[in-house]
Write an enzyme that holds these catalytic residues in place. Sequence first.
Site, PDB file in Angstrom:
ATOM      1  N   CYS A  67       0.874  -1.175   0.000  1.00  0.00           N
ATOM      2  CA  CYS A  67       0.000   0.000   0.000  1.00  0.00           C
ATOM      3  C   CYS A  67       0.913   1.228   0.000  1.00  0.00           C
ATOM      4  O   CYS A  67       2.086   1.127  -0.361  1.00  0.00           O
ATOM      5  CB  CYS A  67      -0.999  -0.035   1.160  1.00  0.00           C
ATOM      6  SG  CYS A  67      -0.324   0.200   2.804  1.00  0.00           S
ATOM      7  N   HIS A 100      12.763 -16.464  11.793  1.00  0.00           N
ATOM      8  CA  HIS A 100      12.373 -16.625  13.199  1.00  0.00           C
ATOM      9  C   HIS A 100      10.855 -16.674  13.390  1.00  0.00           C
ATOM     10  O   HIS A 100      10.366 -17.421  14.227  1.00  0.00           O
ATOM     11  CB  HIS A 100      12.907 -15.459  14.033  1.00  0.00           C
ATOM     12  CG  HIS A 100      14.381 -15.509  14.257  1.00  0.00           C
ATOM     13  ND1 HIS A 100      15.010 -14.844  15.291  1.00  0.00           N
ATOM     14  CD2 HIS A 100      15.373 -16.138  13.563  1.00  0.00           C
ATOM     15  CE1 HIS A 100      16.328 -15.059  15.239  1.00  0.00           C
ATOM     16  NE2 HIS A 100      16.567 -15.842  14.175  1.00  0.00           N
TER      17      HIS A 100
HETATM   18  C1  RB5 Z   1      -4.138   5.049   0.379  1.00  0.00           C
HETATM   19  O1  RB5 Z   1      -4.281   6.385   0.045  1.00  0.00           O
HETATM   20  C2  RB5 Z   1      -3.258   4.855   1.591  1.00  0.00           C
HETATM   21  O2  RB5 Z   1      -3.908   5.328   2.724  1.00  0.00           O
HETATM   22  C3  RB5 Z   1      -2.918   3.395   1.723  1.00  0.00           C
HETATM   23  O3  RB5 Z   1      -2.304   2.962   0.557  1.00  0.00           O
HETATM   24  C4  RB5 Z   1      -1.954   3.026   2.831  1.00  0.00           C
HETATM   25  O4  RB5 Z   1      -0.865   3.877   2.846  1.00  0.00           O
HETATM   26  C5  RB5 Z   1      -2.497   2.835   4.169  1.00  0.00           C
HETATM   27  O5  RB5 Z   1      -1.770   2.510   5.107  1.00  0.00           O
END
Ligand code: RB5
Length: 149
Positions: A67, A100
């Site tokens: 993300c 681990h």
């Molecule tokens: C998306 O905008 C963002 O919030 C997501 O990709 C991530 O960073 C969340 O932890």
Amino acid sequence: MRIAIGADHGGWPLYRSVIEEVGRLGHDAVGVNPQESIQPGDDYPDYAVLIGERIERGDCERGILICGSGVGASVAANKLVGIRAALCHDTYSAHQGVEHDNMNVLCLGARVVGIELALELVRAYVNANFSGEERHKRRLEKIRKLETG
Ligand code: RB5
């Protein structure tokens, strides 16, 4: 080894490169994103579920979830039974987490690490194996009990 790979819009910039790197390492990369393009309104927990389902049913042994920061990915993935996910932006943690802690989902933040470091992290994670040492198994069993209550 089959490795499920997913990314929300924040992780999208690394998605294809991570898939290619896993393939270069000689493993089967299973991209879980249904679309082949960035989806600006998508939600990272949905990709955590897509990866978790594949691991739970034995279709994939591990996952990589990307993300923006990697934080949401790791929070979401760790809610799933049988998933041991961690956000690793250093190579020591990326391999030691497997050796681990039997980490089975590596989380990455595409807004935090650049492509070269991301691929090094993928290599460290994919090439690592769980040591199987008794002390680590004992700790993992304690974690398993936390999951089931
Ligand atoms: C998306 O905008 C963002 O919030 C997501 O990709 C991530 O960073 C969340 O932890």
